[in-house]
Design a protein around this motif. Structure first.
Motif, short mmCIF file in Angstrom:
data_model
loop_
_atom_site.label_atom_id
_atom_site.label_comp_id
_atom_site.label_asym_id
_atom_site.label_seq_id
_atom_site.Cartn_x
_atom_site.Cartn_y
_atom_site.Cartn_z
N LEU A 145 12.83 14.09 3.78
CA LEU A 145 12.72 12.82 4.52
C LEU A 145 13.44 11.67 3.80
N TRP A 146 13.60 11.81 2.48
CA TRP A 146 14.17 10.71 1.68
C TRP A 146 15.14 11.31 0.66
N PRO A 147 16.31 11.78 1.13
CA PRO A 147 17.19 12.60 0.28
C PRO A 147 17.66 11.90 -0.99
N LEU A 148 17.66 10.57 -1.00
CA LEU A 148 18.20 9.85 -2.15
C LEU A 148 17.33 9.90 -3.39
N MET A 149 16.09 10.32 -3.21
CA MET A 149 15.19 10.17 -4.37
C MET A 149 15.21 11.41 -5.24
N ASP A 150 14.98 11.19 -6.52
CA ASP A 150 14.78 12.28 -7.46
C ASP A 150 13.30 12.66 -7.41
N THR A 151 13.03 13.94 -7.21
CA THR A 151 11.63 14.35 -7.04
C THR A 151 11.12 15.18 -8.22
N GLY A 152 11.87 15.14 -9.33
CA GLY A 152 11.52 15.98 -10.48
C GLY A 152 10.08 15.81 -10.95
N ASP A 153 9.53 14.60 -10.86
CA ASP A 153 8.18 14.36 -11.40
C ASP A 153 7.10 14.34 -10.31
N LEU A 154 7.47 14.68 -9.08
CA LEU A 154 6.48 14.55 -8.00
C LEU A 154 5.49 15.70 -7.98
N VAL A 155 4.22 15.36 -7.72
CA VAL A 155 3.20 16.38 -7.49
C VAL A 155 3.07 16.62 -5.99
N GLY A 156 3.24 15.58 -5.23
CA GLY A 156 3.14 15.69 -3.78
C GLY A 156 3.41 14.33 -3.17
N ALA A 157 3.29 14.26 -1.84
CA ALA A 157 3.52 12.98 -1.15
C ALA A 157 2.73 12.99 0.15
N ALA A 158 2.58 11.81 0.70
CA ALA A 158 1.95 11.72 2.01
C ALA A 158 2.90 10.99 2.95
N PHE A 159 2.83 11.33 4.23
CA PHE A 159 3.68 10.69 5.22
C PHE A 159 2.80 10.14 6.34
N LEU A 160 2.98 8.85 6.61
CA LEU A 160 2.27 8.21 7.73
C LEU A 160 3.30 7.94 8.82
N PRO A 161 3.38 8.80 9.84
CA PRO A 161 4.47 8.71 10.81
C PRO A 161 4.45 7.43 11.64
N THR A 162 3.30 6.75 11.75
CA THR A 162 3.28 5.56 12.61
C THR A 162 3.49 4.26 11.83
N ASP A 163 3.67 4.33 10.51
CA ASP A 163 4.05 3.13 9.75
C ASP A 163 5.47 2.70 10.14
N GLY A 164 5.86 1.51 9.74
CA GLY A 164 7.21 1.08 10.11
C GLY A 164 7.66 -0.15 9.36
N GLN A 165 8.64 -0.84 9.92
CA GLN A 165 9.12 -2.07 9.32
C GLN A 165 9.62 -3.00 10.42
N ALA A 166 9.62 -4.30 10.11
CA ALA A 166 10.01 -5.30 11.11
C ALA A 166 10.85 -6.36 10.44
N ASN A 167 11.51 -7.16 11.25
CA ASN A 167 12.15 -8.35 10.71
C ASN A 167 11.14 -9.50 10.82
N PRO A 168 10.63 -9.98 9.67
CA PRO A 168 9.51 -10.93 9.70
C PRO A 168 9.77 -12.19 10.53
N SER A 169 10.96 -12.79 10.40
CA SER A 169 11.22 -14.01 11.16
C SER A 169 11.30 -13.71 12.66
N ASP A 170 12.01 -12.64 13.00
CA ASP A 170 12.17 -12.31 14.42
C ASP A 170 10.82 -12.02 15.08
N ILE A 171 9.99 -11.27 14.37
CA ILE A 171 8.71 -10.89 15.00
C ILE A 171 7.82 -12.12 15.15
N THR A 172 7.95 -13.07 14.22
CA THR A 172 7.16 -14.30 14.31
C THR A 172 7.63 -15.15 15.49
N LEU A 173 8.95 -15.26 15.64
CA LEU A 173 9.47 -16.05 16.76
C LEU A 173 9.12 -15.40 18.09
N SER A 174 9.05 -14.08 18.09
CA SER A 174 8.67 -13.37 19.30
C SER A 174 7.19 -13.64 19.63
#
Ligand SMILES: Cc1cc2nc3c(=O)[nH]c(=O)nc-3n(C[C@H](O)[C@H](O)[C@H](O)COP(=O)(O)OP(=O)(O)OC[C@H]3O[C@@H](n4cnc5c(N)ncnc54)[C@H](O)[C@@H]3O)c2cc1C
Length: 791
Positions: free
Chosen positions: A130-159
């Motif tokens: 899911l995140w090819p750029l990262m080095d995972t050498g030290d990872l034990v595991g990960a969690a994925f929250l499919p409904t999380d996201g990101q927004a443009n803070p100013s745009d969403i406020t003006l909306s």
């Protein structure tokens, strides 16, 4: 272009994302007559420079619900208003670099499942896909929250602002609120740089300035501005626009995609406060100087995780101030100091994520005057006068900031600003090897270490180092006698000729009893939900003594004061710091008291649920026959200055009875075994006494009117969609903490509100509501087969 409004029902102060969301929901859902005032232009405070990650997972069901609602709102906002928001549901990854973090993440996944939030556990290889750029050498595991996201803070406020206007809200920019006027302790209007406004209610959404705006009305809003930095890179090959957000808490950093490059920021352990001496004038669309030296510690972590950062160009290192709070939770609700003055501030760098739900919840609170669900974790009434101490708030807030991404250990305590409030027993208990915790400023003994060992918590998700010591205290109480210092209890007196009438309206249980009686009561809201849970001692025809939990001091006092009906002569006084409390509990409590006091402690002379003035060591003491541990015992209340002498007398006479000091962790185990409910855990404003098995304490058999009576009458006869149940676990190796998912016949039906070990029954014990839309009866409860999902 229209004339400046001189009148409104509700005025929202602040045109950041929180103010705009609150105005949007007030206008749209409640058709309220609302005006929003912004000193500069919309978004010019903190909102314009946020990174825009929107995560949903929190340890409280209500807060997770708030964040989930934000996502649902952001999904449809652009279509509704026609203004772009930059919102995308690209999912969120959370990494574990060590076994403890992996346990925490697996427990969080349980919590997420309990609250109906999708969260998948991944192997390092799956995370890398899911995140090819990262080095995972030290990872034990990960969690994925499919409904999380990101927004443009100013745009969403003006909306949101456009949506508010479409629903009728008036938004005025370039106007500063300079004064707040009160009449009879309530809001009556505002002064601004463009003139006065008459209004009924004010909502303070002034971001990091919310403390100053609160000050205009005499309201404490404990915040500290902290410098928060993130860097923005040039485009990096392999960064797709749908790259999930990434949180790497062990390295204290986060990432999100930004125009083909990355945004990277984090939470350093040594944060830098800002504006300690006050805010500069005209701080609008303004940033602070980049501080590469300070950021280096995060950069070093990021380079390990994403090696491509070694060679990519950096567009900017943005440094913006954000307001943080002393416990890392935001601040919502009606201020205890002033009626109709509401606050929505202190968003601890997740205001974009929280705004949708926080604005909706706050709007409902403003309109109805009651919190719409259990919001104790963010309720402004969780603070006290302690929080008007700026230096204390700064130190505790900086500590909380530093813990933003560190492991959230069970039973973890803050260290800054301690000790603050101590009882006269403090040195004695310290000499007794107490390990203290702190609550609302008070130092309280959590447990006592055996002689020769250090009274220090070693945090773990497994069996803790204090497990055996607490077991000893527990058994001392069950089998002999134990002494608890409960001086931090919140204590009030209600006095006046109408004290009985006032309290009878406020309490669900019958408190119209003769002096000398004690009553355990819930205080209900108009929906029949439990707002407070406390003990009331009738002192005289015109006086009551009220005892409640340490943390509920402002909350309960405010609820009682606000619900004394107009015209009644009854006044509540907080005497918490003047009175000390010792609880002597255990089967030998009576024999011991007979040795130190000449009063009659027999059951006939001093039955359960009564109180008396007695004498110990030459001092007058108010003894309450009550228990929270399920043993014979008395709470001894007295002017705090004499509590040391009374303690000494009890300990010295107690030696022959095997007396032991005991702390709050033993209380928790003892009360779990006896099934006593704790407000904020098993009982909240979202729960009725009848769902919680406390219907016996509701005076429906009397004709006395009381707050919440109508709702309670309906709840008493059902039907019921949930019932509180007690669970024990067969496997002794499991450690319950609360929030574990309850499975009935394999299907999730709720979560544990609390959990812990019962040393007498030698089992894990948990309490939680079993929920079913089609109805829950005792037969339904008993006919199920149950499992708990633990990590
Ligand atoms: C560097 C950085 C990165 C962040 N990243 C994220 C992120 O990834 N995700 C996330 O969820 N959150 C993030 N945040 C946090 C987020 O930006 C804030 O929580 C949020 O913007 C707070 O919004 P607000 O409306 O409370 O405050 P503000 O946006 O500051 O709004 C308050 C407004 O009140 C106005 N005001 C003040 N006093 C008066 C007065 N007397 N009269 C009239 N108006 C007044 C101010 O001008 C201001 O516009 C980040 C913050 C920073 C600093």
């Amino acid at each position: 272009m229209s004339a400046f409004p001189t009148q409104a029902e509700i005025v929202v102060i602040g045109g950041g994302i929180i103010g705009c969301s609150t105005a949007y929901h007030l206008a749209k859902l409640h058709k309220a007559d609302v005006v929003l005032l912004e000193r500069g232009k919309l978004t010019c405070g903190t909102t314009f420079h946020a990174a825009g990650l929107v995560g949903q997972l929190r340890s409280s069901a209500s807060i997770t619900q708030i964040l989930k609602y934000s996502v649902e709102l952001y999904d449809g906002l652009e279509a509704e208003t026609g203004l772009a928001t930059g919102w995308k549901r690209n999912g969120g990854l959370r990494l574990a670099n060590n076994p403890d973090r992996w346990t925490e993440i697996r427990r969080q996944a349980t919590t997420a499942h309990s609250f109906g939030l999708e969260m998948e556990l991944l192997t390092p290889a799956e995370a890398k896909a899911l995140w090819p750029l990262m080095d995972t050498g030290d990872l034990v595991g990960a969690a994925f929250l499919p409904t999380d996201g990101q927004a443009n803070p100013s745009d969403i406020t003006l909306s949101l602002a456009k949506g508010a206007r479409m629903a009728g809200a008036r938004i005025v920019e370039e106007v500063e609120v300079t004064g707040i006027t009160l009449a009879d302790g309530r809001i009556s209007g505002l002064a601004t740089t463009l003139g006065d406004i008459i209004c009924e209610k004010v909502v303070n959404c002034a971001g990091q300035w919310a403390g100053e705006v609160g000050g205009l009305a005499g309201v404490t809003v404990p915040l500290q501005s902290v410098q928060h930095q993130y860097m923005v890179t040039e485009a990096i090959e392999g960064v797709a626009s749908d790259l999930p957000t990434l949180r790497d808490p062990d390295r204290l950093i986060y990432f999100k995609e930004d125009v083909g490059g990355l945004v990277m920021g984090g939470y350093e352990p040594n944060p830098l406060a800002w504006a300690e001496e006050g805010f500069p004038e005209n701080f609008a669309f303004s940033l602070l100087d980049s501080d590469w030296d300070h950021f280096e510690q995060l950069m070093m972590q990021a380079l390990v995780r994403v090696p491509a950062l070694e060679t990519v160009g950096i567009k900017t290192l943005l440094n913006g101030p954000e307001s943080f709070t002393p416990d890392g939770n935001f601040i919502l609700g009606e201020a205890p100091e002033v009626r109709n003055f509401f606050v929505g501030a202190g968003f601890n760098a997740y205001g974009i994520a929280a705004a949708g739900g926080a604005g909706k919840t706050l709007a409902e609170w403003v309109v109805t005057g009651e919190q719409p669900m259990d919001l104790w974790g963010v309720d402004i009434r969780r603070f006290s006068s302690l929080h008007s101490d700026r230096a204390w708030v700064r130190d505790r807030t900086l500590e909380a900031y530093g813990k933003h991404y560190t492991m959230a250990w069970p039973h973890e305590e803050y260290q800054s600003g301690r000790p603050r409030l101590t009882s006269p027993l403090y040195q004695r208990l310290k000499a007794g090897n107490a390990c203290f915790g702190s609550k609302l400023g008070w130092e309280r003994p959590n447990w006592f270490a055996p002689a020769g060992s250090d009274p220090v918590d070693v945090y773990t998700f497994g069996r803790p180092n204090w497990f055996d010591a607490v077991g000893e205290e527990h058994r001392a109480c069950r089998e002999r006698v134990a002494l608890f210092d409960l001086s931090s209890f919140s204590k009030f007196e209600l006095r006046g000729p109408d004290a009985e009438a006032a309290l009878s309206w406020i309490c669900a249980n019958d408190v119209a009893k003769a002096p000398g009686h004690l009553t355990y009561s819930q205080l209900l809201n108009s929906r029949g939900g439990i707002e407070c849970d406390l003990t009331v001692a009738r002192l005289a025809e015109d006086a009551y003594y009220i005892v409640t939990g340490t943390g509920f001091r402002s909350h309960d006092a405010s609820w009682i004061r606000r619900n004394i009906k107009d015209g009644l002569a009854a006044e509540l006084t907080d005497i918490t710091e003047d009175w000390g409390t010792l609880a002597l509990m255990g089967p030998r409590a009576r024999q011991l008291l007979q040795q130190v006091s000449e009063d009659d402690w027999s059951n006939e002379a001093f039955p359960f649920a009564r109180h008396r003035e007695i004498t110990i060591a030459g001092h007058r003491v108010r003894a309450l026959r009550v228990t929270f541990v399920g043993e014979l015992g008395w709470e001894l209340h007295m002017p705090i200055a004499i509590s040391g002498e009374v303690y000494d007398a009890l300990m010295s006479a107690g030696a022959g009875f095997g007396i032991a000091n005991a702390g709050y962790r033993a209380i928790e185990s003892l009360r779990l075994e006896k099934g006593y409910r704790v407000w904020g855990a098993e009982i909240t404003p979202a729960d009725s006494p009848f769902d919680a098995g406390l219907g016996w304490a509701v005076k429906l058999k009397t004709n006395t009117p009381f707050l919440g009576r109508e709702a309670a009458s309906e709840q008493a006869v059902g039907p019921r969609s949930k019932l509180l149940a007690c669970f024990t676990v067969d496997d002794p190796e499991v450690v319950l903490q609360g929030r574990e998912t309850i499975l009935r016949n394999g299907e999730p039906v709720g979560w544990l509100a609390s959990g812990g070990w019962g040393y007498s029954v030698e089992k894990n014990i948990g309490y939680g509501y079993v929920r079913n839309g089609a109805g829950v009866t005792i037969d339904y409860l008993k006919s199920g087969s149950y499992e708990l999902e633990v990590a």
